[in-house]
Enzyme design. Structure first.
Site, mmCIF file in Angstrom:
data_model
loop_
_atom_site.group_PDB
_atom_site.id
_atom_site.type_symbol
_atom_site.label_atom_id
_atom_site.label_comp_id
_atom_site.label_asym_id
_atom_site.label_seq_id
_atom_site.Cartn_x
_atom_site.Cartn_y
_atom_site.Cartn_z
ATOM 1 N N ASP A 150 -6.550 -3.750 -6.408
ATOM 2 C CA ASP A 150 -6.331 -2.298 -5.780
ATOM 3 C C ASP A 150 -4.737 -2.035 -5.931
ATOM 4 O O ASP A 150 -4.242 -0.896 -5.979
ATOM 5 C CB ASP A 150 -6.250 -2.503 -4.484
ATOM 6 C CG ASP A 150 -7.773 -3.206 -3.970
ATOM 7 O OD1 ASP A 150 -7.761 -4.277 -4.518
ATOM 8 O OD2 ASP A 150 -8.078 -2.804 -2.718
ATOM 9 N N ASP A 180 0.812 -1.173 0.030
ATOM 10 C CA ASP A 180 -0.024 0.016 0.065
ATOM 11 C C ASP A 180 0.701 1.162 -0.167
ATOM 12 O O ASP A 180 0.157 2.437 0.183
ATOM 13 C CB ASP A 180 -0.933 0.072 1.263
ATOM 14 C CG ASP A 180 -2.013 -1.008 1.089
ATOM 15 O OD1 ASP A 180 -2.646 -0.911 -0.220
ATOM 16 O OD2 ASP A 180 -2.559 -1.845 1.654
HETATM 17 N N1 GLY Z 1 -7.328 -1.056 -0.978
HETATM 18 C C1 GLY Z 1 -8.441 -1.509 0.073
HETATM 19 C C2 GLY Z 1 -9.815 -0.956 -0.276
HETATM 20 O O1 GLY Z 1 -9.877 -0.548 -1.360
HETATM 21 O O2 GLY Z 1 -10.596 -1.253 0.557
#
Ligand code: GLY
Length: 398
Positions: A177, A118
């Site tokens: 994501d 992330d």
């Molecule tokens: N990246 C996690 C979400 O979109 O909840």
């Protein structure tokens, strides 16, 4: 000479009329954008008072009238400073910049974090905007270090950046994501950093193109890889309604991710992918009239289930960029849709009133229904991408 001036004026008037006819309806958008930023400036001062100096806002519990906070390792830690910076960019309010600067101060240490994928969200939405707006070279150094940290998660056998560490459920999970984190890597390589970061980003985008999508251009949430052999082990969901469903925010990350990767590479395959994802989203029979999707396109109980304002905000911002890369007719489709999303989000149905909602801008987002967390609440990234969409609309279409 006078005749020539009159003729030129007539020609200019004519092309202005033609341009106005070509561009989608934008009446009131300038006012709407101005109102939203002025509101955000006030509302985020409310939010800042609700969040102790050493943590970040996460969401708000209306029943307890309490803002829930997170530490700086939480994947959303960059959105609050990023949103403050978008507000500052518009309002030039020094109090907002001071708050953003203080929050960047507590986030900076995470440039070394390698615990998951992330870092792009965390460090680019924050320090990327900070550098773009202030040109402070220290911010660029932070972004460069973050790119190096993120690249440690690259797995050459599978040709991907591993999203999460191995668990009981998955050995080498990669989630859609993750496309969003490629912006950090591509940007650093394009701005004097090591070229290998962008190569990793491109390789990841290509592998995701191959393995994450269904024939209708919807995407799986999780693809689990054997990181030793590179084989795909299974395709499942973490936050969606079912393994074979289309989790709404996942579709948004894919749309934004491939549009953004086209910006950096001009690879036509990425542009086509983004256009096909846009088609899936915009033409889906379960897309509501206000273009704020249900939390999953295949959620049980539609229409009696939750919307996800965060997905709408990401879609609006992504479509406004995608519209930059296509012909006039298609541009109109995307800008008109994005404008509708913005108007919906700015309406009383989604936008909070001053002093309410813990200080967040938007209501009605969903974190994860399967995990029973953050359901029908404000979320930092809904606010962030909403304001990003407003900037994009103002800069490109007004
Ligand atoms: N990246 C996690 C979400 O979109 O909840």
């Amino acid at each position: 000479m006078r005749k020539l001036v009159v003729l030129l004026n007539l020609l200019m008037l004519n092309s202005a009329v033609l341009m106005a006819q070509d561009s989608p309806a934008k009446e009131g958008m300038s006012q709407l954008i101005d109102d939203q930023f002025k509101f955000a400036d006030q509302q985020y001062k409310v939010l800042s008072k609700n969040v102790p100096a050493d943590v970040m806002p996460q969401t708000y519990h209306a029943e307890k009238n309490k803002v829930q906070t997170s530490d700086t390792k939480w994947w959303c830690s960059g959105f609050y400073p990023g949103t403050l910076l978008y507000i500052y960019e518009y309002t030039k309010d020094p109090e907002i910049l001071a708050e953003a600067t203080a929050r960047l101060g507590i986030l900076e240490k995470e440039k070394h974090y390698t615990g998951n994928h992330d870092l792009g969200f965390m460090m680019y939405c924050s320090f990327g905007n900070a550098y773009r707006i202030t040109k402070n070279p220290a911010y660029k150094t932070t972004i460069d270090t973050a790119a190096a940290s993120l690249t440690t998660r690259y797995r050459p056998a599978a040709k991907v950046i591993q999203s999460w560490n191995a668990s009981k459920r998955w050995g080498g999970p990669v989630i859609i994501d993750n496309m969003m984190n490629l912006e950090l890597l591509s940007w650093v390589s394009d701005h004097g950093g090591d070229k290998k970061y962008k190569e990793v980003a491109i390789t990841h985008a290509n592998t995701t193109l191959k393995n994450h999508f269904r024939p209708d251009f919807s995407s799986y949430h999780v693809v689990d890889y054997d990181m030793k052999t590179g084989e795909v082990v299974k395709k499942q969901t973490a936050q969606g309604a079912a393994d074979e469903s289309a989790w709404s925010r996942g579709q948004s990350w894919g749309l934004y991710g491939y549009t953004m990767m086209y910006r950096f590479t001009k690879d036509k395959r990425y542009l086509d992918q983004a256009r096909n994802i846009a088609k899936f989203i915009l033409n889906h029979p379960n897309m509501p009239a206000d273009l704020v999707p249900y939390w999953d396109f295949n959620a049980p109980g539609i229409p009696n289930t939750y919307r996800d304002a965060s997905a709408a905000a990401v879609n609006a911002s992504a479509l406004l960029e995608l519209a930059q890369y296509v012909n006039k007719k298609e541009r109109k489709t995307y800008v008109t849709a994005a404008e509708k999303m913005i108007r919906s989000l700015a309406s009383d149905a989604y936008r909070a009133k001053l002093g309410e909602n813990g200080g967040f801008l938007l209501m009605h987002s969903v974190g994860s229904i399967p995990h029973k967390t953050e359901i029908d609440v404000p979320l930092t990234y809904a606010d962030y991408y909403f304001l990003e969409a407003l900037h994009r609309y103002k800069n490109w279409y007004l």
